[in-house]
Design a protein around this motif. Structure first.
Motif, PDB file in Angstrom:
ATOM      1  N   ASP A 113       0.831  -1.204   0.000  1.00 16.71           N
ATOM      2  CA  ASP A 113       0.000   0.000   0.000  1.00 16.71           C
ATOM      3  C   ASP A 113       0.866   1.255   0.000  1.00 16.71           C
ATOM      4  N   VAL A 114       1.931   1.227   0.806  1.00 21.86           N
ATOM      5  CA  VAL A 114       2.835   2.378   0.879  1.00 21.86           C
ATOM      6  C   VAL A 114       3.499   2.599  -0.479  1.00 21.86           C
ATOM      7  N   ALA A 115       3.998   1.510  -1.089  1.00 24.85           N
ATOM      8  CA  ALA A 115       4.660   1.625  -2.395  1.00 24.85           C
ATOM      9  C   ALA A 115       3.704   2.214  -3.429  1.00 24.85           C
ATOM     10  N   ALA A 116       2.465   1.737  -3.442  1.00 22.12           N
ATOM     11  CA  ALA A 116       1.479   2.239  -4.404  1.00 22.12           C
ATOM     12  C   ALA A 116       1.179   3.713  -4.144  1.00 22.12           C
ATOM     13  N   ALA A 117       1.036   4.086  -2.873  1.00 24.91           N
ATOM     14  CA  ALA A 117       0.723   5.479  -2.534  1.00 24.91           C
ATOM     15  C   ALA A 117       1.856   6.421  -2.925  1.00 24.91           C
ATOM     16  N   LEU A 118       3.085   5.909  -2.919  1.00 20.58           N
ATOM     17  CA  LEU A 118       4.237   6.735  -3.290  1.00 20.58           C
ATOM     18  C   LEU A 118       4.487   6.740  -4.792  1.00 20.58           C
ATOM     19  N   GLY A 119       3.657   5.998  -5.532  1.00 18.86           N
ATOM     20  CA  GLY A 119       3.800   5.962  -6.984  1.00 18.86           C
ATOM     21  C   GLY A 119       4.946   5.078  -7.454  1.00 18.86           C
TER      22      GLY A 119
END
Length: 154
Positions: A113-119
């Motif tokens: 989720d963090v990776a996706a939120a950071l693009g």
């Protein structure tokens, strides 16, 4: 315990160990990059001290030195390496994750989720880089582990 139940436990354990291995490999590479940056910085500091010692000696090339008006600062050279581009992006990822947790409040989130939120890419390598950074932040009490694979703002 039945054979099927025991086989399931072995399978779950093996999957957990494979995840740990991937995370540890990413962490090892990150630490190697960080060590390379420290070694480069150490060399720069040693060179700068050597230059300052020459300036502080009573004479420079036979001329008495009465004062030093300016010294040019030495900027360390940080080697580019790995997919994160060396120490600069490593620090940037840490700051991006901390900013994300500031906005996320008390929500429990996964590394994916963090990776996706950071693009960032959602492949295993990118997610493991985020997971490795999260684990370092947990170790320094800047982020909390909320459960297996879950992280929360400290």
């Amino acid at each position: 315990m039945s054979v099927t139940h025991a086989a399931h436990h072995i399978e779950v354990t093996a999957e957990g160990l494979q995840e740990d291995l991937a995370r540890l490999e990413v962490q090892k590479h990150a630490l190697e990059r960080e060590l390379a940056a420290v070694v480069a910085h150490l060399g720069s500091v040693q060179r700068a001290l050597g230059a300052l010692q020459v300036l502080m000696s009573p004479t420079v090339q036979g001329t008495p030195v009465t004062s030093v008006t300016s010294v040019t600062p030495v900027t360390p050279v940080i080697p580019e390496s790995g997919e994160e581009g060396g120490h600069k992006k490593y620090g940037k990822l840490t700051e991006q994750i901390l900013d994300y947790f500031t906005e996320a409040g008390g929500a429990d989130v996964r590394a994916r989720d963090v990776a996706a939120a950071l693009g960032r890419a959602t492949d295993n390598g990118s997610i493991n880089a985020v997971r490795s950074t999260l684990d370092r932040l947990v170790a320094t009490s800047r982020v909390r582990r909320a459960g297996r694979g879950l992280y929360r703002a400290a």
